[in-house]
Design an enzyme around this catalytic site. Structure first.
Site, PDB file in Angstrom:
ATOM      1  N   LYS A   1      46.574  44.910  18.183  1.00  0.00           N
ATOM      2  CA  LYS A   1      47.921  45.476  18.130  1.00  0.00           C
ATOM      3  C   LYS A   1      48.996  44.380  18.237  1.00  0.00           C
ATOM      4  O   LYS A   1      50.120  44.555  17.785  1.00  0.00           O
ATOM      5  CB  LYS A   1      48.133  46.484  19.266  1.00  0.00           C
TER       6      LYS A   1
HETATM    7  C1  LIG Z   1      44.128  50.760  18.211  1.00  0.00           C
HETATM    8  C2  LIG Z   1      42.760  50.188  18.174  1.00  0.00           C
HETATM    9  C3  LIG Z   1      41.845  50.563  17.171  1.00  0.00           C
HETATM   10  C4  LIG Z   1      42.177  51.596  16.132  1.00  0.00           C
HETATM   11  O1  LIG Z   1      43.122  51.157  15.205  1.00  0.00           O
HETATM   12  P1  LIG Z   1      43.954  52.225  14.322  1.00  0.00           P
HETATM   13  O2  LIG Z   1      44.948  51.430  13.607  1.00  0.00           O
HETATM   14  O3  LIG Z   1      44.543  53.184  15.309  1.00  0.00           O
HETATM   15  O4  LIG Z   1      42.950  52.890  13.443  1.00  0.00           O
HETATM   16  C5  LIG Z   1      40.606  49.949  17.174  1.00  0.00           C
HETATM   17  N1  LIG Z   1      40.257  49.058  18.132  1.00  0.00           N
HETATM   18  C6  LIG Z   1      41.107  48.687  19.091  1.00  0.00           C
HETATM   19  C7  LIG Z   1      40.639  47.714  20.124  1.00  0.00           C
HETATM   20  C8  LIG Z   1      42.384  49.231  19.151  1.00  0.00           C
HETATM   21  O5  LIG Z   1      43.220  48.862  20.130  1.00  0.00           O
END
Ligand SMILES: *Cc1c(COP(=O)(O)O)cnc(C)c1O
Length: 493
Positions: free
Chosen positions: A110
């Protein structure tokens, strides 16, 4: 200049910077581009670019009402905060490739988007001569919350609210959020799951009754969730970067096809991959990997999206989601921007918890995507087996993708190189990772971190060390029905 339209109403159109500011369209739809034919990437150009240059190029194409100098500044400020120069290094593990997206300040992927989003927002405020205060509302399954807090803390002109499921995040994730410093941050646990948090936030966005309050106080809501197009666009960059890396190391020739395997929750990351494909990246399949909350696997197989099922708490909690918001954007594209059709699906989802797409759309979906899921046990076994055979240590979310990549290879769909997106540091989910390797252990998560580090000879990321010694600054726990009350009380203060 591009126009970003609401997925639910082609008449609602805004510029890129306004889409970033607003987060969500007035009718509850998501802002989306409807024509990628004019934003094609020149593959020959990208092979010589470093991450910063590539990010400037790609973001310049997508967010085209920002000037070159504006994008450039945003990129420079955002990506100097990563712990390695490549920003998103590609490592080879066995016969596959792992794209490590967790080298940012909070150790989850993120960060790639949330390190830059605050700069995109503040730049958008200036561009649009808006002097409202921006109130960022964030629902989190664990990782978005911390990454958004780090990004927006002490950013002038913004306040940020984060809501996380009280019992739905890892000990490390929780510690990261409740110890967050900054004069403009608010963090609250809710008694509910991620979907409850996300639904409440979307309801607040769509509630016209709040408009008067917001106008009077010269405030505007926006979102740090991947419903904000400003979250998705920075994620397009690393798909191109990984591809360029493979070309540069001569694993593939420019123009050859590859697959990407993406651990998926809200469908943001994988949708960014689909954007990359539409911008000219030679992707054969995007592989959608889910955990036991496998709504998306079923949807990809049958065309029926059905959230009427038990919400499971898994060892990959950041993917414990039953309503994948960004799927709406994919439906919009696959239906050739038919906002009425999308509207109907979303109404069905709201009223009955499910919808069924038509066969034509389903076959398009099958051309582009492959889907599978991993159980908790399979996830743990994958962490264990990969570590045994290659000494590569991965987190639970990455392991879900690794397992589905194995299934994909077994299915012999094609034999192009596979790039697995690694979305978090193993140390964010220490307990599950440790247990997968060495069996159950009663020690607390922070002691386990050191154990894991010693036993595997891998470093604990700086931002995760000593978290347990920081002062707890946010201990609010609220009923999920009271999110709006809490919010407006705070805003009124
Ligand atoms: C948010 C997240 C995901 C999922 O990603 P999306 O964009 O919501 O599909 C997968 N792995 C981790 C560690 C995340 O923080």
């Amino acid at each position: 200049m591009h126009e970003f339209m609401s997925t639910r109403n082609n008449m609602e159109k805004v510029s890129a910077s306004l889409a970033v500011l607003k987060g969500l369209a007035d009718d509850g739809g998501l802002f989306m581009l409807n024509d990628f034919s004019k934003i094609q990437v020149d593959l020959n150009q990208i092979v010589n670019m470093d991450y910063h240059a590539l990010a400037k190029y790609i973001l310049g194409l997508l967010l085209d009402d920002y000037h070159e100098a504006e994008i450039s500044q945003c990129v420079e400020k955002a990506y100097c905060k990563f712990d390695c120069e490549e920003v998103t290094p590609l490592v080879s593990v066995g016969e596959d490739y792992v794209l490590e997206l967790f080298h940012g300040p909070t150790s989850a992927f993120k960060d790639v988007a949330l390190s830059i989003l605050p700069y995109l927002v503040t730049t958008a405020l200036k561009k649009n001569k808006c002097d409202d205060e921006i109130i960022i509302l964030t629902a989190t399954s664990g990782d978005t919350g911390k990454a958004a807090l780090e990004g927006f803390k002490d950013v002038d002109g913004c306040q940020i609210f984060v809501f996380f499921p009280d019992k739905g995040v890892s000990a490390v994730q929780k510690a990261q959020m409740i110890t967050q410093q900054g004069k403009n941050v608010h963090v609250a646990a809710i008694k509910g799951n991620f979907d409850d948090a996300q639904n409440s936030v979307k309801t607040i966005f769509n509630n016209r009754e709040y408009d008067i309050f917001m106008k009077e106080h010269k405030m505007q809501f926006s979102s740090a969730n991947s419903i904000n197009i400003g979250r998705l666009t920075p994620q397009v960059v690393y798909y191109f970067k990984a591809y360029a890396d493979l070309v540069n190391q001569k694993t593939i020739k420019n123009g050859d096809l590859v697959n990407f395997v993406v651990p998926t929750g809200n469908f943001g990351n994988i949708l960014a991959g689909y954007f990359a494909k539409m911008m000219g990246l030679p992707i054969a399949k995007l592989v959608c990997a889910s955990n036991e909350n496998n709504v998306l696997t079923e949807f990809m197989h049958t065309g029926c999206y059905n959230r009427n099922r038990v919400f499971k708490k898994t060892n990959s909690p950041s993917m414990d989601i039953l309503i994948s918001s960004n799927l709406e954007r994919l439906l919009y594209l696959l239906s050739e921007c038919n906002s009425e059709e999308v509207n109907q699906y979303m109404t069905n989802l709201k009223e009955t918890g499910k919808y069924q797409i038509c066969n034509e759309m389903l076959s398009k979906l099958h051309n582009e995507f492959y889907a599978g899921f991993a159980t908790n046990e399979e996830t743990q076994k994958m962490i264990h087996d990969v570590y045994q055979s290659t000494h590569y240590l991965m987190d639970t979310h990455t392991a879900v993708a690794y397992k589905v990549c194995d299934d994909f290879k077994q299915a012999k769909v094609n034999s192009y190189p596979n790039i697995i997106l690694s979305t978090a540091s193993p140390y964010k989910f220490t307990q599950s990772v440790y247990e997968s390797l060495f069996g159950h252990c009663e020690l607390n998560e922070f002691v386990l971190m050191k154990e894991l580090s010693n036993k595997t000879n891998t470093p604990i990321p700086e931002g995760l060390k000593n978290l347990d010694q920081l002062t707890i600054l946010h201990d609010t726990v609220i009923e999920k029905e009271l999110i709006a009350d809490y919010l407006f009380k705070k805003l009124g203060e």
